[in-house]
Design a protein around this motif. Sequence first.
Motif, PDB file in Angstrom:
ATOM      1  N   GLY A 175       0.804  -1.223   0.000  1.00 16.87           N
ATOM      2  CA  GLY A 175       0.000   0.000   0.000  1.00 16.87           C
ATOM      3  C   GLY A 175       0.831   1.265   0.000  1.00 16.87           C
ATOM      4  O   GLY A 175       0.290   2.370  -0.014  1.00 16.87           O
ATOM      5  N   THR A 176       2.168   1.136   0.004  1.00 12.81           N
ATOM      6  CA  THR A 176       3.034   2.314   0.000  1.00 12.81           C
ATOM      7  C   THR A 176       3.014   2.967  -1.383  1.00 12.81           C
ATOM      8  O   THR A 176       3.235   2.287  -2.386  1.00 12.81           O
ATOM      9  CB  THR A 176       4.486   1.910   0.349  1.00 12.81           C
ATOM     10  N   PRO A 177       2.777   4.286  -1.456  1.00 12.85           N
ATOM     11  CA  PRO A 177       2.677   4.923  -2.780  1.00 12.85           C
ATOM     12  C   PRO A 177       4.043   5.165  -3.435  1.00 12.85           C
ATOM     13  O   PRO A 177       5.052   5.316  -2.743  1.00 12.85           O
ATOM     14  CB  PRO A 177       1.988   6.250  -2.478  1.00 12.85           C
ATOM     15  N   TYR A 178       4.064   5.174  -4.751  1.00 14.35           N
ATOM     16  CA  TYR A 178       5.263   5.530  -5.504  1.00 14.35           C
ATOM     17  C   TYR A 178       4.845   6.236  -6.787  1.00 14.35           C
ATOM     18  O   TYR A 178       3.699   6.118  -7.229  1.00 14.35           O
ATOM     19  CB  TYR A 178       6.145   4.310  -5.811  1.00 14.35           C
ATOM     20  N   VAL A 179       5.803   6.965  -7.350  1.00 11.05           N
ATOM     21  CA  VAL A 179       5.521   7.765  -8.547  1.00 11.05           C
ATOM     22  C   VAL A 179       5.706   6.894  -9.788  1.00 11.05           C
ATOM     23  O   VAL A 179       6.651   6.119  -9.869  1.00 11.05           O
ATOM     24  CB  VAL A 179       6.461   8.989  -8.600  1.00 11.05           C
ATOM     25  N   VAL A 180       4.809   7.046 -10.730  1.00 13.03           N
ATOM     26  CA  VAL A 180       4.898   6.310 -11.999  1.00 13.03           C
ATOM     27  C   VAL A 180       4.895   7.316 -13.137  1.00 13.03           C
ATOM     28  O   VAL A 180       4.094   8.252 -13.127  1.00 13.03           O
ATOM     29  CB  VAL A 180       3.690   5.351 -12.158  1.00 13.03           C
ATOM     30  N   ILE A 181       5.814   7.140 -14.073  1.00 11.30           N
ATOM     31  CA  ILE A 181       5.775   7.944 -15.298  1.00 11.30           C
ATOM     32  C   ILE A 181       5.325   6.995 -16.399  1.00 11.30           C
ATOM     33  O   ILE A 181       6.016   6.033 -16.726  1.00 11.30           O
ATOM     34  CB  ILE A 181       7.150   8.562 -15.609  1.00 11.30           C
ATOM     35  N   THR A 182       4.170   7.268 -16.918  1.00 12.96           N
ATOM     36  CA  THR A 182       3.583   6.339 -17.880  1.00 12.96           C
ATOM     37  C   THR A 182       3.301   7.018 -19.212  1.00 12.96           C
ATOM     38  O   THR A 182       3.228   8.237 -19.294  1.00 12.96           O
ATOM     39  CB  THR A 182       2.297   5.710 -17.290  1.00 12.96           C
TER      40      THR A 182
ATOM     41  N   LEU B  26      11.640   6.804  -5.418  1.00  9.41           N
ATOM     42  CA  LEU B  26      11.559   5.826  -6.520  1.00  9.41           C
ATOM     43  C   LEU B  26      10.533   6.306  -7.543  1.00  9.41           C
ATOM     44  O   LEU B  26       9.440   6.747  -7.198  1.00  9.41           O
ATOM     45  CB  LEU B  26      11.138   4.456  -5.990  1.00  9.41           C
ATOM     46  N   ILE B  27      10.924   6.183  -8.802  1.00  8.60           N
ATOM     47  CA  ILE B  27       9.988   6.470  -9.896  1.00  8.60           C
ATOM     48  C   ILE B  27       9.939   5.225 -10.765  1.00  8.60           C
ATOM     49  O   ILE B  27      10.974   4.764 -11.251  1.00  8.60           O
ATOM     50  CB  ILE B  27      10.461   7.692 -10.715  1.00  8.60           C
ATOM     51  N   LEU B  28       8.768   4.696 -10.943  1.00  4.52           N
ATOM     52  CA  LEU B  28       8.632   3.531 -11.833  1.00  4.52           C
ATOM     53  C   LEU B  28       8.389   4.045 -13.246  1.00  4.52           C
ATOM     54  O   LEU B  28       7.424   4.771 -13.491  1.00  4.52           O
ATOM     55  CB  LEU B  28       7.477   2.640 -11.381  1.00  4.52           C
ATOM     56  N   MET B  29       9.275   3.662 -14.142  1.00  2.00           N
ATOM     57  CA  MET B  29       9.177   4.114 -15.535  1.00  2.00           C
ATOM     58  C   MET B  29       8.351   3.113 -16.326  1.00  2.00           C
ATOM     59  O   MET B  29       8.826   2.017 -16.632  1.00  2.00           O
ATOM     60  CB  MET B  29      10.568   4.212 -16.147  1.00  2.00           C
ATOM     61  N   GLU B  30       7.153   3.479 -16.645  1.00  6.69           N
ATOM     62  CA  GLU B  30       6.355   2.632 -17.538  1.00  6.69           C
ATOM     63  C   GLU B  30       6.549   3.074 -18.981  1.00  6.69           C
ATOM     64  O   GLU B  30       6.480   2.269 -19.900  1.00  6.69           O
ATOM     65  CB  GLU B  30       4.883   2.707 -17.148  1.00  6.69           C
ATOM     66  N   ALA B  31       6.781   4.372 -19.148  1.00 10.97           N
ATOM     67  CA  ALA B  31       7.109   4.890 -20.482  1.00 10.97           C
ATOM     68  C   ALA B  31       8.570   4.576 -20.762  1.00 10.97           C
ATOM     69  O   ALA B  31       9.372   4.472 -19.837  1.00 10.97           O
ATOM     70  CB  ALA B  31       6.886   6.389 -20.505  1.00 10.97           C
ATOM     71  N   VAL B  32       8.918   4.403 -22.027  1.00  8.98           N
ATOM     72  CA  VAL B  32      10.325   4.169 -22.387  1.00  8.98           C
ATOM     73  C   VAL B  32      11.090   5.462 -22.113  1.00  8.98           C
ATOM     74  O   VAL B  32      10.760   6.515 -22.660  1.00  8.98           O
ATOM     75  CB  VAL B  32      10.451   3.761 -23.870  1.00  8.98           C
ATOM     76  N   PRO B  33      12.080   5.417 -21.220  1.00  6.84           N
ATOM     77  CA  PRO B  33      12.743   6.657 -20.815  1.00  6.84           C
ATOM     78  C   PRO B  33      13.641   7.245 -21.899  1.00  6.84           C
ATOM     79  O   PRO B  33      14.194   6.507 -22.729  1.00  6.84           O
ATOM     80  CB  PRO B  33      13.568   6.233 -19.599  1.00  6.84           C
ATOM     81  N   THR B  34      13.793   8.564 -21.859  1.00  7.04           N
ATOM     82  CA  THR B  34      14.719   9.267 -22.751  1.00  7.04           C
ATOM     83  C   THR B  34      15.615  10.135 -21.877  1.00  7.04           C
ATOM     84  O   THR B  34      15.228  10.479 -20.748  1.00  7.04           O
ATOM     85  CB  THR B  34      13.959  10.171 -23.728  1.00  7.04           C
ATOM     86  N   PRO B  35      16.797  10.526 -22.385  1.00  5.28           N
ATOM     87  CA  PRO B  35      17.654  11.418 -21.589  1.00  5.28           C
ATOM     88  C   PRO B  35      16.938  12.715 -21.209  1.00  5.28           C
ATOM     89  O   PRO B  35      17.095  13.210 -20.093  1.00  5.28           O
ATOM     90  CB  PRO B  35      18.836  11.683 -22.525  1.00  5.28           C
ATOM     91  N   ALA B  36      16.116  13.241 -22.132  1.00  3.16           N
ATOM     92  CA  ALA B  36      15.383  14.477 -21.834  1.00  3.16           C
ATOM     93  C   ALA B  36      14.428  14.281 -20.662  1.00  3.16           C
ATOM     94  O   ALA B  36      14.315  15.135 -19.777  1.00  3.16           O
ATOM     95  CB  ALA B  36      14.606  14.910 -23.071  1.00  3.16           C
TER      96      ALA B  36
END
Lengths: 210, 196
Positions: free
Chosen positions: A58-65, B96-106
Amino acid sequence: MKQEPWIKNPVWAAFLLLVLGPWFLVPRGFANEVLNSQEIKMPNSGAVVMVRKNSKTGTPYVVITDPQNPRQDLAALDTHKYRRPDYRMLQKGVSAQDVNYNGPYSSKKKIYILAATLATAGATAAIVGPALFPAAAATGAAGGSVMVPAAAAAVGGSALTVAAKKYQDHFQNLPDDYNRESESKIIETETDFYQMYVAKVDKRPLQGDR
Amino acid sequence: MRKSFLLGSWFLLLGSLLGCTAIYGWNIHAPGILSSEFARDVPQAQHRVALYVPAGQKEYLSKDKGTRLSDPQIYYIGEAYVPMLIESFQSGFSELILMEAVPTPAMMQQYGIEALVVSEIKDFKNRKALSAQGLDLYTETTVFNSNLKLMRRFETRGTSEAPGTFAKKGGLEVNLNAAIEGALRETVSQVQDVLK
Protein backbone atom coordinates in the motif's frame (compact mmCIF):
# COMPACT_ATOMS: atom_id res chain seq x y z
CA MET A 1 37.12 71.91 1.40
CA LYS A 2 34.49 69.62 2.80
CA GLN A 3 34.05 66.33 0.83
CA GLU A 4 31.27 63.74 0.87
CA PRO A 5 32.18 60.58 2.93
CA TRP A 6 32.00 58.21 -0.05
CA ILE A 7 34.47 60.37 -2.01
CA LYS A 8 36.85 60.43 0.95
CA ASN A 9 37.11 56.65 1.08
CA PRO A 10 38.31 55.19 -2.29
CA VAL A 11 37.54 51.59 -1.18
CA TRP A 12 33.95 52.47 -0.46
CA ALA A 13 33.68 54.25 -3.80
CA ALA A 14 35.05 51.26 -5.72
CA PHE A 15 32.56 48.99 -3.97
CA LEU A 16 29.62 51.14 -4.96
CA LEU A 17 30.82 51.34 -8.54
CA LEU A 18 31.38 47.59 -8.97
CA VAL A 19 28.25 46.34 -7.23
CA LEU A 20 25.62 48.90 -8.04
CA GLY A 21 26.92 49.83 -11.51
CA PRO A 22 25.97 46.57 -13.28
CA TRP A 23 22.60 46.59 -11.57
CA PHE A 24 21.73 49.85 -13.33
CA LEU A 25 23.20 48.65 -16.64
CA VAL A 26 21.28 45.35 -16.84
CA PRO A 27 17.76 45.75 -18.30
CA ARG A 28 14.90 45.05 -15.94
CA GLY A 29 13.51 41.46 -16.16
CA PHE A 30 16.64 40.04 -17.80
CA ALA A 31 17.29 37.45 -15.06
CA ASN A 32 13.73 36.18 -15.15
CA GLU A 33 13.85 35.78 -18.91
CA VAL A 34 16.94 33.56 -18.65
CA LEU A 35 15.26 31.22 -16.15
CA ASN A 36 12.03 31.05 -18.11
CA SER A 37 13.80 30.29 -21.36
CA GLN A 38 15.40 27.19 -19.78
CA GLU A 39 12.03 25.91 -18.72
CA ILE A 40 10.50 26.55 -22.11
CA LYS A 41 13.29 24.68 -23.91
CA MET A 42 12.48 21.39 -22.13
CA PRO A 43 10.96 18.97 -24.64
CA ASN A 44 7.50 17.63 -24.08
CA SER A 45 7.86 13.85 -23.67
CA GLY A 46 4.13 13.14 -23.66
CA ALA A 47 4.56 11.13 -20.46
CA VAL A 48 2.10 11.40 -17.62
CA VAL A 49 3.09 11.42 -13.97
CA MET A 50 0.82 9.56 -11.61
CA VAL A 51 0.91 7.96 -8.17
CA ARG A 52 0.27 4.28 -7.67
CA LYS A 53 0.28 2.16 -4.54
CA ASN A 54 2.38 -0.94 -4.06
CA SER A 55 -0.11 -3.79 -4.50
CA LYS A 56 1.21 -5.64 -1.44
CA THR A 57 2.16 -2.95 1.04
CA GLY A 58 0.00 0.00 0.00
CA THR A 59 3.03 2.31 0.00
CA PRO A 60 2.68 4.92 -2.78
CA TYR A 61 5.26 5.53 -5.50
CA VAL A 62 5.52 7.76 -8.55
CA VAL A 63 4.90 6.31 -12.00
CA ILE A 64 5.78 7.94 -15.30
CA THR A 65 3.58 6.34 -17.88
CA ASP A 66 2.88 6.71 -21.56
CA PRO A 67 -0.86 7.20 -22.09
CA GLN A 68 -0.52 5.96 -25.68
CA ASN A 69 1.08 2.70 -24.58
CA PRO A 70 0.16 1.92 -20.94
CA ARG A 71 1.75 -1.06 -19.18
CA GLN A 72 -1.21 -3.17 -18.13
CA ASP A 73 1.08 -5.83 -16.64
CA LEU A 74 2.50 -3.40 -14.08
CA ALA A 75 -0.82 -1.78 -13.32
CA ALA A 76 -2.48 -5.08 -12.42
CA LEU A 77 -0.19 -6.78 -9.91
CA ASP A 78 -1.34 -9.35 -7.38
CA THR A 79 -3.23 -7.55 -4.61
CA HIS A 80 -3.46 -10.33 -2.03
CA LYS A 81 -2.39 -8.94 1.31
CA TYR A 82 -0.17 -11.31 3.26
CA ARG A 83 1.82 -10.89 6.41
CA ARG A 84 5.55 -10.42 5.86
CA PRO A 85 7.18 -13.86 5.72
CA ASP A 86 9.35 -15.00 8.57
CA TYR A 87 12.12 -17.16 7.15
CA ARG A 88 12.61 -18.94 10.44
CA MET A 89 9.77 -21.19 9.31
CA LEU A 90 12.18 -22.77 6.82
CA GLN A 91 14.18 -24.22 9.67
CA LYS A 92 13.63 -27.81 10.52
CA GLY A 93 10.97 -28.31 13.14
CA VAL A 94 9.34 -24.89 12.73
CA SER A 95 5.91 -24.88 11.17
CA ALA A 96 3.88 -22.19 9.42
CA GLN A 97 1.70 -21.84 12.51
CA ASP A 98 4.72 -21.10 14.68
CA VAL A 99 5.38 -17.90 12.75
CA ASN A 100 1.73 -17.14 11.90
CA TYR A 101 2.23 -17.65 8.18
CA ASN A 102 -0.88 -16.66 6.23
CA GLY A 103 0.52 -16.70 2.68
CA PRO A 104 -0.28 -18.95 -0.27
CA TYR A 105 0.48 -22.66 -0.23
CA SER A 106 0.24 -25.72 -2.42
CA SER A 107 -0.59 -29.09 -0.97
CA LYS A 108 -0.78 -32.76 -1.79
CA LYS A 109 -4.54 -32.64 -1.39
CA LYS A 110 -4.79 -32.15 -5.13
CA ILE A 111 -3.66 -35.72 -5.52
CA TYR A 112 -6.50 -36.94 -3.31
CA ILE A 113 -8.97 -34.84 -5.29
CA LEU A 114 -7.70 -36.50 -8.45
CA ALA A 115 -8.06 -39.95 -6.92
CA ALA A 116 -11.57 -39.19 -5.69
CA THR A 117 -12.59 -37.74 -9.03
CA LEU A 118 -11.31 -40.72 -10.96
CA ALA A 119 -12.91 -43.18 -8.55
CA THR A 120 -16.34 -41.56 -8.62
CA ALA A 121 -16.61 -40.19 -12.12
CA GLY A 122 -14.64 -42.90 -13.88
CA ALA A 123 -13.95 -42.46 -17.54
CA THR A 124 -16.43 -39.61 -17.95
CA ALA A 125 -14.08 -37.46 -15.91
CA ALA A 126 -11.63 -37.65 -18.74
CA ILE A 127 -14.02 -35.88 -21.09
CA VAL A 128 -14.80 -33.01 -18.78
CA GLY A 129 -11.39 -33.11 -17.15
CA PRO A 130 -9.63 -30.19 -18.75
CA ALA A 131 -12.55 -27.90 -17.98
CA LEU A 132 -13.45 -29.23 -14.56
CA PHE A 133 -10.12 -30.15 -13.00
CA PRO A 134 -8.51 -26.70 -12.77
CA ALA A 135 -11.49 -25.47 -10.79
CA ALA A 136 -11.30 -28.49 -8.52
CA ALA A 137 -7.58 -27.97 -8.09
CA ALA A 138 -8.04 -24.34 -7.17
CA THR A 139 -10.72 -25.24 -4.62
CA GLY A 140 -8.45 -27.89 -3.18
CA ALA A 141 -5.53 -25.50 -2.85
CA ALA A 142 -7.53 -22.77 -1.24
CA GLY A 143 -9.85 -24.70 1.02
CA GLY A 144 -8.24 -28.11 1.15
CA SER A 145 -8.35 -28.32 4.89
CA VAL A 146 -12.07 -29.08 4.65
CA MET A 147 -11.09 -32.62 3.78
CA VAL A 148 -9.38 -33.11 7.13
CA PRO A 149 -11.71 -34.76 9.65
CA ALA A 150 -12.88 -32.34 12.30
CA ALA A 151 -11.58 -34.44 15.19
CA ALA A 152 -8.14 -34.73 13.65
CA ALA A 153 -8.07 -31.00 13.06
CA ALA A 154 -8.98 -30.33 16.68
CA VAL A 155 -6.25 -32.66 17.94
CA GLY A 156 -3.78 -31.19 15.47
CA GLY A 157 -4.72 -27.67 16.55
CA SER A 158 -3.97 -28.28 20.21
CA ALA A 159 -0.72 -30.07 19.36
CA LEU A 160 0.34 -27.12 17.25
CA THR A 161 -0.42 -24.71 20.05
CA VAL A 162 1.91 -26.67 22.32
CA ALA A 163 4.54 -26.81 19.58
CA ALA A 164 4.25 -23.08 18.97
CA LYS A 165 4.85 -22.35 22.62
CA LYS A 166 7.80 -24.73 22.66
CA TYR A 167 9.44 -22.94 19.74
CA GLN A 168 8.66 -19.53 21.13
CA ASP A 169 10.77 -20.52 24.10
CA HIS A 170 13.58 -22.13 22.16
CA PHE A 171 13.74 -20.24 18.85
CA GLN A 172 17.34 -19.29 19.44
CA ASN A 173 18.50 -22.87 19.93
CA LEU A 174 17.24 -24.35 16.68
CA PRO A 175 19.64 -26.40 14.56
CA ASP A 176 21.36 -24.33 11.90
CA ASP A 177 20.13 -26.35 8.93
CA TYR A 178 18.72 -23.56 6.82
CA ASN A 179 20.92 -21.73 4.36
CA ARG A 180 20.38 -18.43 2.55
CA GLU A 181 22.97 -16.90 0.30
CA SER A 182 23.18 -14.03 -2.11
CA GLU A 183 25.99 -12.79 -4.29
CA SER A 184 26.58 -10.48 -7.21
CA LYS A 185 29.26 -9.98 -9.81
CA ILE A 186 29.87 -7.08 -12.15
CA ILE A 187 29.65 -7.74 -15.88
CA GLU A 188 32.13 -5.75 -17.95
CA THR A 189 30.34 -4.46 -21.01
CA GLU A 190 29.82 -1.42 -23.19
CA THR A 191 26.24 -0.61 -23.98
CA ASP A 192 23.47 1.91 -23.51
CA PHE A 193 19.79 1.71 -22.77
CA TYR A 194 18.64 1.82 -26.38
CA GLN A 195 20.93 -0.96 -27.54
CA MET A 196 19.73 -3.20 -24.75
CA TYR A 197 16.04 -2.57 -24.38
CA VAL A 198 14.69 -0.65 -27.34
CA ALA A 199 16.65 -1.88 -30.37
CA LYS A 200 16.57 -5.56 -29.47
CA VAL A 201 13.60 -7.73 -30.37
CA ASP A 202 11.33 -8.52 -27.42
CA LYS A 203 12.01 -11.98 -26.10
CA ARG A 204 9.28 -14.16 -24.72
CA PRO A 205 9.55 -15.03 -21.02
CA LEU A 206 12.06 -17.76 -20.42
CA GLN A 207 10.91 -21.05 -19.04
CA GLY A 208 13.11 -23.57 -17.37
CA ASP A 209 12.22 -27.21 -17.98
CA ARG A 210 13.86 -30.34 -16.83
CA MET B 1 -18.53 -49.07 -35.03
CA ARG B 2 -15.69 -50.92 -33.34
CA LYS B 3 -13.14 -48.60 -34.95
CA SER B 4 -14.90 -45.52 -33.62
CA PHE B 5 -15.11 -47.13 -30.16
CA LEU B 6 -11.33 -47.70 -30.16
CA LEU B 7 -10.71 -44.14 -31.33
CA GLY B 8 -12.99 -42.85 -28.58
CA SER B 9 -11.10 -44.90 -25.99
CA TRP B 10 -7.82 -43.38 -27.12
CA PHE B 11 -9.27 -39.92 -26.74
CA LEU B 12 -10.55 -40.82 -23.27
CA LEU B 13 -7.10 -42.04 -22.25
CA LEU B 14 -5.42 -38.95 -23.65
CA GLY B 15 -7.96 -36.71 -21.94
CA SER B 16 -7.48 -38.40 -18.61
CA LEU B 17 -3.70 -38.03 -18.86
CA LEU B 18 -4.07 -34.33 -19.64
CA GLY B 19 -6.43 -34.01 -16.71
CA CYS B 20 -3.88 -35.72 -14.45
CA THR B 21 -1.19 -33.30 -15.50
CA ALA B 22 -3.42 -30.34 -14.80
CA ILE B 23 -4.41 -31.45 -11.33
CA TYR B 24 -1.40 -33.43 -10.16
CA GLY B 25 1.53 -31.31 -9.12
CA TRP B 26 2.46 -28.16 -7.34
CA ASN B 27 1.61 -24.59 -8.29
CA ILE B 28 3.97 -22.43 -6.28
CA HIS B 29 3.00 -18.79 -5.76
CA ALA B 30 5.30 -16.88 -3.42
CA PRO B 31 3.78 -14.30 -1.04
CA GLY B 32 5.53 -11.57 -3.07
CA ILE B 33 6.39 -9.36 -0.12
CA LEU B 34 9.75 -8.70 1.53
CA SER B 35 10.50 -9.89 5.03
CA SER B 36 11.07 -7.36 7.78
CA GLU B 37 14.77 -8.29 7.67
CA PHE B 38 15.21 -6.45 4.38
CA ALA B 39 14.50 -2.94 5.67
CA ARG B 40 16.61 -3.69 8.73
CA ASP B 41 19.65 -4.96 6.80
CA VAL B 42 19.60 -2.66 3.77
CA PRO B 43 19.76 1.01 4.83
CA GLN B 44 17.97 3.59 2.71
CA ALA B 45 20.09 5.78 0.41
CA GLN B 46 19.13 9.37 -0.43
CA HIS B 47 18.83 9.19 -4.21
CA ARG B 48 16.13 9.61 -6.81
CA VAL B 49 16.21 6.55 -9.00
CA ALA B 50 13.95 5.24 -11.72
CA LEU B 51 13.11 1.60 -12.25
CA TYR B 52 12.27 0.12 -15.62
CA VAL B 53 10.78 -3.38 -15.75
CA PRO B 54 11.06 -4.95 -19.22
CA ALA B 55 7.92 -6.55 -20.60
CA GLY B 56 7.37 -10.23 -19.84
CA GLN B 57 8.98 -10.23 -16.37
CA LYS B 58 5.71 -10.67 -14.54
CA GLU B 59 4.88 -13.76 -16.60
CA TYR B 60 8.20 -15.49 -15.95
CA LEU B 61 7.67 -19.01 -14.65
CA SER B 62 9.70 -22.17 -14.33
CA LYS B 63 8.73 -25.82 -14.55
CA ASP B 64 12.07 -27.03 -13.25
CA LYS B 65 11.10 -29.91 -10.99
CA GLY B 66 14.61 -30.67 -9.82
CA THR B 67 14.79 -34.36 -10.55
CA ARG B 68 13.34 -36.53 -13.27
CA LEU B 69 11.09 -38.44 -10.90
CA SER B 70 9.70 -35.45 -9.00
CA ASP B 71 6.10 -34.31 -9.18
CA PRO B 72 5.38 -31.59 -11.74
CA GLN B 73 6.03 -28.16 -10.31
CA ILE B 74 5.34 -24.69 -11.64
CA TYR B 75 7.10 -21.79 -9.96
CA TYR B 76 5.37 -18.47 -10.66
CA ILE B 77 8.48 -16.37 -10.16
CA GLY B 78 7.65 -13.21 -12.09
CA GLU B 79 4.36 -12.46 -10.35
CA ALA B 80 6.22 -12.27 -7.01
CA TYR B 81 9.46 -10.79 -8.37
CA VAL B 82 7.93 -7.61 -9.84
CA PRO B 83 6.13 -6.35 -6.69
CA MET B 84 9.12 -7.34 -4.56
CA LEU B 85 11.46 -5.48 -6.92
CA ILE B 86 9.36 -2.34 -6.61
CA GLU B 87 9.16 -2.73 -2.84
CA SER B 88 12.91 -3.29 -2.50
CA PHE B 89 13.65 -0.04 -4.35
CA GLN B 90 11.02 1.80 -2.32
CA SER B 91 12.79 0.58 0.78
CA GLY B 92 16.36 1.07 -0.49
CA PHE B 93 16.02 4.58 -1.94
CA SER B 94 14.40 7.75 -0.70
CA GLU B 95 12.68 8.47 -4.04
CA LEU B 96 11.56 5.83 -6.52
CA ILE B 97 9.99 6.47 -9.90
CA LEU B 98 8.63 3.53 -11.83
CA MET B 99 9.18 4.11 -15.54
CA GLU B 100 6.35 2.63 -17.54
CA ALA B 101 7.11 4.89 -20.48
CA VAL B 102 10.32 4.17 -22.39
CA PRO B 103 12.74 6.66 -20.81
CA THR B 104 14.72 9.27 -22.75
CA PRO B 105 17.65 11.42 -21.59
CA ALA B 106 15.38 14.48 -21.83
CA MET B 107 12.85 12.81 -19.56
CA MET B 108 15.56 11.82 -17.07
CA GLN B 109 16.80 15.42 -16.89
CA GLN B 110 13.32 16.89 -16.82
CA TYR B 111 12.43 14.90 -13.70
CA GLY B 112 15.90 15.14 -12.12
CA ILE B 113 16.47 11.38 -12.04
CA GLU B 114 20.01 10.33 -11.15
CA ALA B 115 19.94 6.78 -12.45
CA LEU B 116 17.79 4.33 -14.32
CA VAL B 117 17.81 0.72 -13.15
CA VAL B 118 16.67 -2.14 -15.39
CA SER B 119 16.35 -5.53 -13.74
CA GLU B 120 15.50 -8.86 -15.37
CA ILE B 121 15.19 -12.47 -14.31
CA LYS B 122 17.76 -14.55 -16.15
CA ASP B 123 17.51 -18.06 -14.79
CA PHE B 124 16.02 -20.24 -12.10
CA LYS B 125 17.27 -23.53 -10.73
CA ASN B 126 15.53 -26.02 -8.49
CA ARG B 127 18.03 -28.25 -6.69
CA LYS B 128 15.67 -30.74 -5.18
CA ALA B 129 17.06 -33.55 -3.09
CA LEU B 130 15.32 -36.18 -1.02
CA SER B 131 15.47 -34.26 2.24
CA ALA B 132 15.96 -30.66 1.14
CA GLN B 133 15.30 -28.19 -1.60
CA GLY B 134 17.57 -25.41 -2.86
CA LEU B 135 16.28 -22.67 -5.13
CA ASP B 136 18.58 -20.34 -7.07
CA LEU B 137 17.33 -17.21 -8.79
CA TYR B 138 19.65 -15.39 -11.18
CA THR B 139 18.94 -11.83 -12.24
CA GLU B 140 20.74 -9.30 -14.38
CA THR B 141 20.60 -5.60 -13.62
CA THR B 142 21.89 -2.63 -15.57
CA VAL B 143 22.30 0.88 -14.17
CA PHE B 144 22.31 3.87 -16.51
CA ASN B 145 23.07 7.52 -15.73
CA SER B 146 20.80 10.44 -16.60
CA ASN B 147 22.07 10.35 -20.20
CA LEU B 148 21.15 6.65 -20.33
CA LYS B 149 24.79 5.66 -20.61
CA LEU B 150 25.98 2.57 -18.81
CA MET B 151 27.17 2.94 -15.22
CA ARG B 152 27.25 -0.70 -14.14
CA ARG B 153 25.89 -4.05 -15.18
CA PHE B 154 25.83 -6.97 -12.80
CA GLU B 155 24.41 -10.40 -12.17
CA THR B 156 22.97 -11.51 -8.86
CA ARG B 157 22.15 -14.86 -7.35
CA GLY B 158 19.71 -15.40 -4.53
CA THR B 159 19.68 -18.84 -2.94
CA SER B 160 17.47 -20.38 -0.33
CA GLU B 161 18.04 -23.92 0.81
CA ALA B 162 15.87 -25.60 3.40
CA PRO B 163 14.91 -29.10 4.52
CA GLY B 164 11.37 -30.46 4.42
CA THR B 165 9.82 -27.71 2.33
CA PHE B 166 7.41 -30.07 0.58
CA ALA B 167 6.10 -31.40 3.87
CA LYS B 168 5.47 -27.97 5.34
CA LYS B 169 2.50 -25.73 4.64
CA GLY B 170 3.86 -22.76 2.72
CA GLY B 171 7.40 -24.21 2.73
CA LEU B 172 7.86 -24.08 -1.02
CA GLU B 173 6.34 -20.64 -1.30
CA VAL B 174 8.46 -19.10 1.44
CA ASN B 175 11.58 -20.80 0.07
CA LEU B 176 10.92 -19.15 -3.30
CA ASN B 177 10.25 -15.81 -1.61
CA ALA B 178 13.57 -16.06 0.26
CA ALA B 179 15.49 -16.79 -2.96
CA ILE B 180 13.92 -13.75 -4.67
CA GLU B 181 14.65 -11.56 -1.66
CA GLY B 182 18.30 -12.69 -1.67
CA ALA B 183 18.72 -11.60 -5.28
CA LEU B 184 17.00 -8.25 -4.61
CA ARG B 185 19.15 -7.60 -1.56
CA GLU B 186 22.24 -7.79 -3.79
CA THR B 187 20.59 -5.73 -6.52
CA VAL B 188 19.75 -2.80 -4.23
CA SER B 189 23.18 -2.94 -2.55
CA GLN B 190 24.97 -2.83 -5.91
CA VAL B 191 22.90 0.13 -7.15
CA GLN B 192 23.53 1.99 -3.89
CA ASP B 193 27.24 1.32 -4.37
CA VAL B 194 27.20 2.74 -7.92
CA LEU B 195 25.54 5.95 -6.77
CA LYS B 196 27.92 6.59 -3.85
